[in-house]
Design an enzyme around this catalytic site. Structure first.
Site, PDB file in Angstrom:
ATOM      1  N   TRP A 140      -5.113  -1.878  -6.682  1.00 44.61           N
ATOM      2  CA  TRP A 140      -4.196  -1.811  -5.530  1.00 44.61           C
ATOM      3  C   TRP A 140      -2.996  -0.951  -5.886  1.00 44.61           C
ATOM      4  O   TRP A 140      -2.768  -0.668  -7.071  1.00 44.61           O
ATOM      5  CB  TRP A 140      -3.724  -3.235  -5.146  1.00 44.61           C
ATOM      6  CG  TRP A 140      -3.410  -3.326  -3.663  1.00 44.61           C
ATOM      7  CD1 TRP A 140      -2.187  -3.430  -3.098  1.00 44.61           C
ATOM      8  CD2 TRP A 140      -4.359  -3.310  -2.594  1.00 44.61           C
ATOM      9  NE1 TRP A 140      -2.312  -3.464  -1.724  1.00 44.61           N
ATOM     10  CE2 TRP A 140      -3.629  -3.399  -1.393  1.00 44.61           C
ATOM     11  CE3 TRP A 140      -5.758  -3.219  -2.532  1.00 44.61           C
ATOM     12  CZ2 TRP A 140      -4.263  -3.392  -0.141  1.00 44.61           C
ATOM     13  CZ3 TRP A 140      -6.373  -3.214  -1.295  1.00 44.61           C
ATOM     14  CH2 TRP A 140      -5.615  -3.303  -0.116  1.00 44.61           C
ATOM     15  N   ASP A 197       5.458   2.519  -1.828  1.00 39.69           N
ATOM     16  CA  ASP A 197       6.210   2.349  -0.583  1.00 39.69           C
ATOM     17  C   ASP A 197       5.594   1.234   0.252  1.00 39.69           C
ATOM     18  O   ASP A 197       4.547   0.671  -0.112  1.00 39.69           O
ATOM     19  CB  ASP A 197       6.231   3.675   0.202  1.00 39.69           C
ATOM     20  CG  ASP A 197       4.859   4.044   0.743  1.00 39.69           C
ATOM     21  OD1 ASP A 197       3.850   3.916   0.016  1.00 39.69           O
ATOM     22  OD2 ASP A 197       4.769   4.452   1.919  1.00 39.69           O
ATOM     23  N   GLU A 200       2.016   1.334   0.910  1.00 41.10           N
ATOM     24  CA  GLU A 200       1.162   1.124  -0.266  1.00 41.10           C
ATOM     25  C   GLU A 200       0.466   2.401  -0.717  1.00 41.10           C
ATOM     26  O   GLU A 200      -0.636   2.350  -1.236  1.00 41.10           O
ATOM     27  CB  GLU A 200       0.116   0.033   0.034  1.00 41.10           C
ATOM     28  CG  GLU A 200       0.669  -1.152   0.771  1.00 41.10           C
ATOM     29  CD  GLU A 200      -0.301  -2.315   0.911  1.00 41.10           C
ATOM     30  OE1 GLU A 200      -1.217  -2.214   1.757  1.00 41.10           O
ATOM     31  OE2 GLU A 200      -0.140  -3.308   0.181  1.00 41.10           O
ATOM     32  N   GLU A 201       1.101   3.537  -0.487  1.00 41.24           N
ATOM     33  CA  GLU A 201       0.416   4.798  -0.776  1.00 41.24           C
ATOM     34  C   GLU A 201       1.134   5.675  -1.788  1.00 41.24           C
ATOM     35  O   GLU A 201       0.499   6.353  -2.579  1.00 41.24           O
ATOM     36  CB  GLU A 201       0.238   5.597   0.530  1.00 41.24           C
ATOM     37  CG  GLU A 201      -0.686   4.918   1.509  1.00 41.24           C
ATOM     38  CD  GLU A 201      -0.771   5.602   2.860  1.00 41.24           C
ATOM     39  OE1 GLU A 201      -1.754   5.370   3.576  1.00 41.24           O
ATOM     40  OE2 GLU A 201       0.156   6.367   3.200  1.00 41.24           O
ATOM     41  N   GLU A 425      -3.472  -3.806  14.690  1.00 41.44           N
ATOM     42  CA  GLU A 425      -2.554  -2.992  13.897  1.00 41.44           C
ATOM     43  C   GLU A 425      -2.275  -1.667  14.596  1.00 41.44           C
ATOM     44  O   GLU A 425      -1.137  -1.201  14.682  1.00 41.44           O
ATOM     45  CB  GLU A 425      -3.177  -2.741  12.526  1.00 41.44           C
ATOM     46  CG  GLU A 425      -2.347  -1.914  11.578  1.00 41.44           C
ATOM     47  CD  GLU A 425      -3.090  -1.653  10.278  1.00 41.44           C
ATOM     48  OE1 GLU A 425      -4.047  -0.844  10.281  1.00 41.44           O
ATOM     49  OE2 GLU A 425      -2.737  -2.280   9.260  1.00 41.44           O
TER      50      GLU A 425
HETATM   51  C1  NOJ Z   1      -1.197  -1.984   5.433  1.00 40.32           C
HETATM   52  C2  NOJ Z   1       0.242  -1.666   5.641  1.00 40.32           C
HETATM   53  O1  NOJ Z   1       0.458  -0.310   5.322  1.00 40.32           O
HETATM   54  C3  NOJ Z   1       1.126  -2.556   4.800  1.00 40.32           C
HETATM   55  O2  NOJ Z   1       2.471  -2.290   5.056  1.00 40.32           O
HETATM   56  C4  NOJ Z   1       0.843  -3.999   5.088  1.00 40.32           C
HETATM   57  O3  NOJ Z   1       1.577  -4.803   4.202  1.00 40.32           O
HETATM   58  C5  NOJ Z   1      -0.628  -4.312   4.957  1.00 40.32           C
HETATM   59  N1  NOJ Z   1      -1.442  -3.370   5.691  1.00 40.32           N
HETATM   60  C6  NOJ Z   1      -0.931  -5.721   5.456  1.00 40.32           C
HETATM   61  O4  NOJ Z   1      -0.559  -5.857   6.793  1.00 40.32           O
END
Ligand code: NOJ
Ligand code: NOJ
Length: 575
Positions: A140, A197, A200-201, A425
């Site tokens: 991750w 960030d 998550e990237e 989402e």
């Molecule tokens: C992806 C999002 O980019 C992230 O901000 C979020 O914490 C997770 N999904 C879970 O919702």
């Protein structure tokens, strides 16, 4: 001519009316659905979260493409902050048991050893856990250092209410404070280390993370003194000052927006920055630009640049007037799950604008600066810089325009919310159909907080009204750091100077405008010594400035890693 003008005026007014009545209807129908949507996703008895322990928030019940049946510290903390705000303001006094379950679930998760470390070696930066409170051990983007800060903010808000309501002083000190302190100590000691960030990237420094860390340490210092935990106050305050200093470096003055991340190689236009304004909103701080308050000129300019970046990237936005609301997503370059608009990003834009209106109405005036001029000209193409009192026609024109613009964003979400009110989402960039994770808890929470803003609701501040940006930045914790001397051989013409900038606060975070000037005392060797954090990967470049023109060195960036101690000399030649 006159007829066309009139028709377009009427169209504008009807458009605005349609938008505000669509927002009215949406708030009415979606509020209960969003609230129920949040509660369904919280264990132990949420109807869509079976298997989640008490107080554990699932991100979404979706188990494949994407699998979101995990608990993220960020999502959970933002969701519970919204619930805690509802509880502490008396809007929903039934939430106390759930809030207590949340704080104890988080206390458990803090102690779970995970791939980021143990509780004392970095484990607090772990982004997500299994919903039975065990560690997630797959690959991750870790660590993510916004989580501990957001969690501290949520729990401090609850703890302040307990103290103010005369019940629970010992519970606050003995049970909540140890949880809060772990998170705040983590922020104090690690904020200047790189982080993934919020999306998550990108692994670098990130505006949202820096800003929420700043907020947490500020309110943490105040809270600690209130309960007599004075030993932490100066450490938290020192790093809060450093964070506030560093926060300034994300602003891009030439293009009028906040660059969301120091790394990543994108435009930097990102919902990250709008989320920052709403989650660090302090109604007492006015339109302060140093903390990027929702009505600050910087945050408004940023909002426009961010919103405009989506006008041509999603086909559902085509044909919409250039000053009207459009669908927005995380960032224009996004390709995750098709790279579509996100409900929570749309809500965030509306919320920032509602928050701005709250402050202007409270202050009784509104200021247009050269920084916010382009934003305000969307609503009055001839408005000039200046301060407009609430009694003026300009104030009315501008605030009416902003309100309709804000309602337009809710109308976008309304248009693309399916008839059962479920919020996924994303929604399709080409036809608006819901996509990616269904029933995203954060989408529901974001809807609720934007509705609260529209209703003029405000919540406890965090001391943003009492901060000043220090005149010089320090790179942060980790002692004195490592002095690094940068020598570069560069031939220049008279009047031309050599500067340096790079990926550290002490190197001005890649800002050409605030890059550090080198000394030419040993020309053609230009030189400067900068103290940088130990054990850190440094990237930097020299730049030339001549008559206002900036020339960067060619790629790639120069790079090295600082040692644990000692000093370093870099001997470079301009390229
Ligand atoms: C992806 C999002 O980019 C992230 O901000 C979020 O914490 C997770 N999904 C879970 O919702
Ligand atoms: C922007 C500069 O234009 C570029 O040359 C530099 O490499 C990056 N910032 C930092 O990665």
């Amino acid at each position: 001519m006159r007829f066309a003008f009139l028709t377009s005026l009427i169209a504008l007014a009807t458009g605005a009316l349609a938008q505000s009545s669509s927002a009215d209807a949406y708030v009415a129908s979606e509020s209960p659905i969003a609230k129920a949507g949040v509660l369904a996703n919280i264990g132990p008895s949420g109807s869509k979260s079976s298997g989640a322990k008490a107080g554990v928030v699932i991100a979404s019940p979706s188990t494949s493409n994407p699998d979101y049946l995990y608990t993220w510290t960020r999502d959970s903390s933002l969701v519970f902050k919204a619930l805690i705000d509802q509880f502490t303001t008396g809007e929903d006094s039934s939430l106390r048991t759930l809030i207590d379950q949340f704080t104890s679930a988080e206390a458990t998760l803090q102690q779970v050893s995970n791939p980021s470390g143990t509780v004392s070696t970095g484990g607090l930066g772990e982004p997500k856990f299994n919903i039975d409170e065990t560690a997630f051990t797959g690959a991750w983007g870790r660590p993510q250092r916004d989580g501990p800060a957001l969690r501290a903010t949520a729990i401090i808000t609850y703890a302040n209410w307990l103290l103010a309501n005369g019940n629970g002083t010992s519970y606050v000190t003995n049970t909540l404070w140890p949880i809060i302190k772990l998170d705040l100590d983590y922020v104090e000691n690690n904020w200047n280390q790189s982080t993934f960030d919020l999306w998550e990237e990108i692994n670098s420094s990130s505006f949202f993370t820096t800003a929420v860390q700043h907020r947490a340490l500020r309110e943490g210092a105040t809270f600690a003194s209130k309960i007599g935990q004075t030993s932490v106050v100066s450490g938290y305050t020192t790093q809060a000052d450093n964070l506030l200093c560093f926060l300034q470096s994300y602003w891009n003055p030439t293009a009028g927006y906040v660059t969301a991340n120091t790394g990543g190689g994108r435009s930097g236009k990102d919902s990250n920055t709008v989320l920052t304004s709403i989650h660090t909103f302090d109604p007492a701080a006015g339109c302060d630009a140093a903390t990027f308050q929702p009505c600050s000129d910087k945050a408004l300019s940023n909002l426009k640049v961010y919103v405009d970046s989506f006008r041509s990237v999603y086909s559902i936005n085509s044909g919409i007037a250039s000053n009207a609301a459009v669908a927005v997503g995380r960032y224009p370059e996004d390709s995750y799950q098709g790279g579509n608009p996100w409900y929570l990003s749309v809500s965030a834009v509306a919320e920032q604008l509602y928050d701005a209106l709250i402050v202007w109405n409270k202050t009784g005036s509104l200021q247009v600066t050269s920084t916010s001029l382009a934003f305000f000209r969307q609503f009055d193409s001839s408005v000039a810089t200046g301060t407009y009192a609430s009694s003026s026609a300009t104030y009315t024109t501008l605030t009416t325009g902003v309100k309709n613009f804000a309602d337009g964003f809710l109308a976008i979400n309304a248009k693309y919310t399916p008839s059962n009110g479920g919020l996924a989402e994303q929604f399709s960039r080409s036809n608006g159909a819901p996509l990616s994770a269904v029933d995203l808890t954060w989408s529901y929470a974001a809807a609720l907080t934007s509705f609260a803003g529209r209703n003029g609701k405000t919540y406890a501040g965090w001391g943003a009204d009492k901060v000043t940006v220090p005149t010089s930045c320090s790179s942060g914790p980790g002692g004195a750091g490592v002095p690094v001397t940068f020598n570069v051989q560069a031939t220049t013409t008279f009047g031309e100077n050599i500067y340096i900038t790079g990926n550290q606060a002490a190197l001005q975070n890649w800002s050409p405008d605030s890059a550090l000037l080198l000394s030419s005392a040993n020309y053609p060797i230009w030189s400067i010594t900068v103290t940088l954090p130990a054990n850190t990967a440094i990237e930097y470049k020299y730049i030339r400035k001549f008559n206002g023109a900036v020339t960067w060195e060619s790629d790639p960036n120069n790079s090295f890693t600082t040692p644990a101690s000692g000093s370093v000399t870099r001997s470079d030649t301009w390229r």
